[in-house]
Design a protein around this motif. Structure first.
Motif, short mmCIF file in Angstrom:
data_model
loop_
_atom_site.label_atom_id
_atom_site.label_comp_id
_atom_site.label_asym_id
_atom_site.label_seq_id
_atom_site.Cartn_x
_atom_site.Cartn_y
_atom_site.Cartn_z
N ASP A 108 67.01 81.41 11.17
CA ASP A 108 67.69 81.26 12.46
C ASP A 108 66.63 81.11 13.55
N GLU A 109 67.07 80.92 14.80
CA GLU A 109 66.11 80.67 15.87
C GLU A 109 65.15 81.84 16.08
N ARG A 110 65.64 83.05 15.85
CA ARG A 110 64.75 84.22 15.98
C ARG A 110 63.65 84.17 14.92
N SER A 113 61.18 81.39 15.76
CA SER A 113 60.33 81.79 16.87
C SER A 113 59.23 82.72 16.39
N ARG A 114 59.60 83.62 15.49
CA ARG A 114 58.61 84.55 14.95
C ARG A 114 57.56 83.82 14.11
#
Length: 355
Positions: A108-110, A113-114
């Motif tokens: 997912d986007e999280r 991003s990580r």
């Protein structure tokens, strides 16, 4: 309008090339298909007389041209000065198209991003790491790289304008941080970028159709059409057999007897949705037998007349030719000259064999 196939030889800078550096060639074409790294370097070399593989490799090492995911989500060489505006134009649609696969992979986007943050941290300070080293950094940070997760995380960081590929190291691509390694370039508004890409496309690949540009660029049809409309005043339009073609600078209709040994993914063929102007459909399967690979082609007078393959021996490179029709002695002589040019490019003696 001149013969379409012959005109394309001129537009592509194959016939009478006029450019001086690898970056100029890549910028002229907008981008160069590059999932075959060695073949893509030869695509550039074909358009630069007297160039060498080592010279082009040096330009990649100097970051004047870089390798990244661009049109249609596939790997391309891009001029460093074009990278930011080109990614801003094409990346959002690729990312949106990948949404379902991201979800299937638990990205997912999280999570993405990580992974971007970890990749940036690993490369910060001018470090240049290969794929394996970056995957180790992700795993060390507790981010799984199993299956296709690694490929999609590296691609996403590239589409986000964070990283790009540099030279190969032991057949593994290396990566650098874009902001640290590439010169800053001004951003373009989306409509300006679409127009600039349309200008590059029709200048370097014309005669071509709007449908060809839509396919090659991967842009929504409306954006591609708008880009063409912005630059059409600088193009020549002609309708042939019910199809509308656009070209920047029609060349004289002089025949070409030069033989070109094109790599499998050269833009001369791959840059069009419809390749029938240069390839007899009866021979299409000889180029693409499946598996996503395209065989290198022999082109004469703008038409594909056969395929070829190379084999590196200890002290020579062997070019094996498979022609669609029996070869005359004159054609064999021209093929030998083309093979010798390839030998000079890779810096090895060459031997041509005719199948």
């Amino acid at each position: 309008m001149p013969n379409i196939a012959l005109q394309r030889l001129h537009s592509h800078q194959l016939e009478h090339p006029r450019l001086g550096t690898p970056a100029e060639v890549v910028a002229w074409l907008g981008a160069v298909q590059a999932q075959d790294y060695a073949g893509a370097k030869w695509s550039i070399g074909l358009r630069l007389p007297e160039s060498t593989d080592a010279g082009i490799e040096g330009e990649i090492a100097n970051n004047t041209i870089v390798r990244t995911w661009a049109m249609r989500g596939t790997l391309h060489f891009v001029a460093a000065s074009d990278l930011r505006w080109l990614l801003a134009l094409v990346a959002p649609r690729i990312i949106a198209r990948n949404a379902r696969r991201y979800s299937e992979l638990g990205l997912d986007e999280r999570a993405l991003s990580r992974s971007n943050a970890v990749l940036a941290g690993a490369l910060r300070g001018g470090r240049q790491l290969d794929r394996g080293e970056l995957l180790d950094a992700l795993e060390h940070s507790g981010i799984s790289t199993r299956g296709q997760r690694a490929a999609y995380m590296l691609q996403r960081a590239s589409l986000d304008g964070l990283i790009c590929q540099g030279v190969m190291r032991r057949n593994n691509p290396t990566y650098v941080l874009i902001d640290e390694s590439l010169p800053g370039t001004g951003a373009l508004e989306r409509d300006e970028a679409a127009a600039e890409l349309a200008r590059r496309y029709f200048t370097s690949r014309g005669p071509a159709t709007l449908q060809d540009f839509v396919w090659w660029s991967g842009l929504p049809a409306a954006d591609a059409r708008a880009g063409l409309e912005e630059v059409e005043a600088h193009l020549v339009r002609e309708t042939i057999e019910g199809r509308t073609y656009w070209v920047s600078d029609p060349a004289p209709e002089d025949g070409s007897s030069t033989v070109y040994l094109l790599p499998g993914f050269d833009e001369y063929l791959l840059g069009y949705r419809d390749r029938g102007d240069s390839l007899d459909p009866a021979h299409a399967r000889a180029l693409n037998a499946g598996g996503g690979m395209l065989n290198p082609t022999i082109v004469v007078g703008g038409r594909v007349v056969g395929t070829w393959r190379r084999t590196f021996k200890r002290d020579t490179v062997v070019i094996t030719v498979s022609a669609f029709e029996p070869l005359s002695e004159a054609r064999k002589h021209a093929l030998n000259a083309a093979a010798e040019r390839y030998g000079r490019f890779v810096g090895m003696p060459v031997s041509a064999r005719f199948g």
